[in-house]
Design an enzyme around this catalytic site. Structure first.
Site, PDB file in Angstrom:
ATOM      1  CE  LYS A 196      35.459  41.749  47.475  1.00 29.71           C
ATOM      2  NZ  LYS A 196      36.831  41.401  47.733  1.00 29.71           N
ATOM      3  CE  LYS A 242      36.610  37.921  47.840  1.00 27.60           C
ATOM      4  NZ  LYS A 242      37.996  38.231  48.203  1.00 27.60           N
TER       5      LYS A 242
HETATM    6  O1  PB1 Z   1      37.053  45.730  44.501  1.00 31.47           O
HETATM    7  C1  PB1 Z   1      37.121  44.498  44.291  1.00 31.47           C
HETATM    8  O2  PB1 Z   1      36.783  43.983  43.218  1.00 31.47           O
HETATM    9  C2  PB1 Z   1      37.645  43.625  45.412  1.00 31.47           C
HETATM   10  C3  PB1 Z   1      38.187  42.281  44.946  1.00 31.47           C
HETATM   11  C4  PB1 Z   1      38.572  41.407  46.126  1.00 31.47           C
HETATM   12  C5  PB1 Z   1      39.483  42.085  47.105  1.00 31.47           C
HETATM   13  N1  PB1 Z   1      39.362  41.508  48.395  1.00 31.47           N
HETATM   14  C6  PB1 Z   1      39.027  40.068  45.704  1.00 31.47           C
HETATM   15  C7  PB1 Z   1      38.239  39.518  44.593  1.00 31.47           C
HETATM   16  C8  PB1 Z   1      38.841  38.479  43.707  1.00 31.47           C
HETATM   17  O3  PB1 Z   1      39.741  38.805  42.956  1.00 31.47           O
HETATM   18  O4  PB1 Z   1      38.384  37.349  43.796  1.00 31.47           O
HETATM   19  C9  PB1 Z   1      40.408  39.619  45.954  1.00 31.47           C
HETATM   20  C10 PB1 Z   1      40.423  38.222  46.574  1.00 31.47           C
HETATM   21  N2  PB1 Z   1      41.317  38.049  47.629  1.00 31.47           N
END
Ligand code: PB1
Length: 327
Positions: A247, A194
């Site tokens: 991601k 991520k």
């Molecule tokens: O659709 C998205 O943008 C997902 C964002 C994601 C959700 N897991 C995160 C991204 C972020 O705000 O850094 C949330 C982090 N836990």
């Protein structure tokens, strides 16, 4: 060689192209994200994500009944007054997400319910774990809380828990926590690769989860580092992840393809809020054909190696595919 070899022979008709098709997108590949808010009869459109709404748990039965994708990824969006420095509301057995899990499972026992495990939506500072006096996210305190959060979701009936905090050791801590509670059959889908991406903006508006200071570069992956992403993802596999995830998706297909080659685990790719909004807004401006662009994006993500795709387009793509408007 030409003229004996003619590549266009297999492209001459729809039938020939379909017969030679290498990648097929199906509704069964898709996971629909869901934002759950406290209260009753709340259905709140999210301006930055046209077509996506925040829902209260009482509306989930009707929502789930019509859901075509086989799986849902649940995000809790608590009220501001429920937030604190450690995200304690995220740990409650009667919290937002456990309540949503029970409602979804009651309405659709067949639905695969995946829950996001992170504290950023529950902390006053918006970081993914408790913050020390020096302003750093306390990794080891965070993974203890994440393990408790995951156990609360699993106890409510979640099939899969998905740690998205990018804390070191989070998968191991969650696996140990689940097993200690006898929740050995709950799977872990780790947000293993991520990145500290600019494509999360709409989500942070939707989930009220933007950091109040600094950013997430001290825990999310550097955009420039593919080897580091692979190393981090394979560590999650070693810690006991049942699924890996890359991601965002489209800007990171190289990482997805290489991780596919390195791991035997199933891999999900997350077509994030900014990727979704780009297509939505471009289509609204008439510069893209929304259906063609969205289906192409999904097909490319699958071609690159994704076994599942988390996308805000999931329900819509299932409807397009069912109506024979597929890729
Ligand atoms: O659709 C998205 O943008 C997902 C964002 C994601 C959700 N897991 C995160 C991204 C972020 O705000 O850094 C949330 C982090 N836990």
């Amino acid at each position: 060689m030409f003229p004996e070899t003619r590549m266009r022979r297999l492209r001459r008709s729809e039938g020939l192209r379909r017969l030679a098709r290498e990648t097929v997108l199906t509704c069964g590949d898709l996971i629909q994200p869901l934002f759950v808010v406290p209260g009753d009869a709340r259905e709140e459109p999210i301006a930055s994500m046209p077509g996506v709404t925040r829902l209260s748990a009482d509306l989930l039965e009707a929502w789930a009944r019509d859901l075509k994708p086989p799986a849902v990824l649940v995000f809790g969006v608590p009220n501001e007054e429920a937030k604190d420095g450690t995200g304690s509301a995220a740990l409650r057995a009667d919290g937002l997400v456990p309540e949503a899990v029970r409602a979804l499972k009651s309405a659709r026992p067949d639905l695969v319910v995946i829950t996001d495990v992170c504290l950023c939506g529950y902390t006053t500072h918006g970081h993914c774990g408790p913050v020390t006096e020096s302003g750093e996210v306390d990794n080891d305190a965070a993974i203890e809380l994440l393990a408790r959060m995951a156990a609360a979701h699993a106890a409510a009936g979640a099939d899969v828990v998905a740690p998205s905090a990018m804390m070191d050791g989070q998968v191991q801590a969650i696996r140990e926590g689940l097993d200690c509670e006898g929740l050995r059959n709950t799977a872990i889908m780790s947000y293993a690769a991520k990145f500290a991406s600019a494509f999360y903006g709409p989500f942070r508006e939707a989930a009220h989860s933007a950091p109040s200071f600094g950013d997430r570069r001290s825990y999310q992956l550097p955009v420039a580092n593919r080897r580091e992403a692979l190393r981090d993802a394979l560590l999650d596999e070693d810690e006991g992840a049942d699924w890996l995830m890359v991601k965002p998706a489209m800007p990171y297909l190289d990482v997805l393809a290489e991780l596919r080659a390195e791991s035997l685990l199933p891999i999900a790719a997350y077509h994030v809020s900014g990727e979704y909004a780009m297509i939505k807004y471009a289509a609204a401006q008439g510069v893209l054909d929304e259906r063609k662009a969205a289906l192409e994006a999904m097909l490319c993500i699958k071609r690159a190696g994704a076994d599942a795709i988390i996308t805000y387009y999931a329900q819509q793509v299932c409807e397009w595919l069912r109506n024979g408007e597929g890729g």
